[in-house]
Scaffold this motif. Sequence first.
Motif, mmCIF file in Angstrom:
data_model
loop_
_atom_site.group_PDB
_atom_site.id
_atom_site.type_symbol
_atom_site.label_atom_id
_atom_site.label_comp_id
_atom_site.label_asym_id
_atom_site.label_seq_id
_atom_site.Cartn_x
_atom_site.Cartn_y
_atom_site.Cartn_z
ATOM 1 N N TYR A 40 0.476 7.204 8.479
ATOM 2 C CA TYR A 40 1.329 7.517 7.418
ATOM 3 C C TYR A 40 1.169 9.056 7.100
ATOM 4 O O TYR A 40 2.047 9.674 6.712
ATOM 5 C CB TYR A 40 0.752 6.711 6.121
ATOM 6 N N GLN A 66 -10.568 -4.793 9.812
ATOM 7 C CA GLN A 66 -9.838 -4.262 8.752
ATOM 8 C C GLN A 66 -9.816 -2.918 8.556
ATOM 9 O O GLN A 66 -9.211 -1.851 8.269
ATOM 10 C CB GLN A 66 -10.032 -5.078 7.415
ATOM 11 N N ARG A 67 -11.130 -2.285 8.772
ATOM 12 C CA ARG A 67 -11.385 -1.100 8.546
ATOM 13 C C ARG A 67 -10.858 -0.038 9.834
ATOM 14 O O ARG A 67 -10.120 0.940 9.326
ATOM 15 C CB ARG A 67 -13.052 -0.515 8.663
ATOM 16 N N TYR A 103 0.909 -1.391 -0.011
ATOM 17 C CA TYR A 103 0.015 0.042 0.022
ATOM 18 C C TYR A 103 0.915 1.373 0.214
ATOM 19 O O TYR A 103 0.091 2.047 -0.272
ATOM 20 C CB TYR A 103 -1.015 0.040 1.230
ATOM 21 N N LEU A 133 -3.449 2.966 10.025
ATOM 22 C CA LEU A 133 -2.408 3.195 9.222
ATOM 23 C C LEU A 133 -2.519 4.343 8.466
ATOM 24 O O LEU A 133 -1.448 5.102 8.186
ATOM 25 C CB LEU A 133 -2.211 1.845 8.269
ATOM 26 N N ASP A 134 -3.648 4.809 7.752
ATOM 27 C CA ASP A 134 -3.755 6.042 7.201
ATOM 28 C C ASP A 134 -3.412 7.226 8.031
ATOM 29 O O ASP A 134 -2.428 8.042 7.557
ATOM 30 C CB ASP A 134 -5.047 6.016 6.612
ATOM 31 N N PHE A 189 -7.071 0.124 8.740
ATOM 32 C CA PHE A 189 -6.586 1.032 7.634
ATOM 33 C C PHE A 189 -6.647 2.454 8.049
ATOM 34 O O PHE A 189 -5.975 3.113 7.570
ATOM 35 C CB PHE A 189 -7.268 0.644 6.380
ATOM 36 N N THR A 190 -7.775 2.739 8.932
ATOM 37 C CA THR A 190 -8.039 4.065 9.498
ATOM 38 C C THR A 190 -6.570 4.321 10.322
ATOM 39 O O THR A 190 -5.854 5.538 10.163
ATOM 40 C CB THR A 190 -9.178 4.265 10.275
#
Length: 291
Positions: free
Chosen positions: A164, A153-154, A103, A160-161, A157-158
């Motif tokens: 990042y 997973q939601r 990603y 990790l976003d 990814f929140t």
Amino acid sequence: MPRKDHLPRQTRQEHITLQPNRSIEFRVTDDFGSFSPPHWHDALEIIYILEGSSIVTLSDRTKTVLPGQFLLINSGRIHTARCPSTGNRSILMQIPDAFLANYLPDPSQLWFSIDYDSTNPEVQKNISQFRRLLLSMMQLHEEMPDGYLLTFQRELFTFLDLLYTKFSEKSPLAHHPMSSRTQTRLDTILTYTQENYQRPITLKEAADVVSLQPEYFCRFFRQNMETTYLEYLNSYRLSRIYRDLIATDLQVGTLAEKHGFTNDKLFHRLFRERFHTTPLQLRKAAREKGS
């Protein structure tokens, strides 16, 4: 004997094993006293303390992580971790490099850094969001409602976003990811050490395992592990003794000999330097906590 439900978990290994249907490692652990000698992971690691504390040493600092606090450890970074004999309950999340590479462009060139003490309201707002997401993932992990993997997973990814976009930068020049050749050499010598630590291991023997001259081996090991080979060997021995002090009733002298210490005075000096207490005091504290 300590109750079975109060036995400590095994010392964390350098490599992580993912659970079925999971792209990352996420678990909640109860630890009643452990010490992990210098090691690294090919993964971004987050430790969140729910109860008790954890003491983590990186090359430039030692941090005591308390309830409600978390610590982020970048991939490939050498660190030691100790759970005091008073125990802790924590969330451990490890996000493999290979997963991030799906990603992010070249995650090996990224450095994640969080200023936990920042007075910037926006930074503290994002840190609070991290905590909320970790606790939400923990609840999903423990309750496993219908469709929980999608929700997990939601949240992941929140997380990790946010990490990042708000807390990543280009990797500092002082940090150089290990080459695959270096990792292979270190894996070989660490595995050999963990399989043979109960007996004397000379520098020449250790160097021969990876086909290096002793002098070069000493430089190679210290440069990459941020400690000498002898210090690592004794740290690993201490980690096994630490575990058995809490999990068994074996006499201290028996444990020291079982785990490779032939010099009683050296063992007691190193133990006190590492844990700031004596073996018997540590055992007593652990038993009082577990009673």
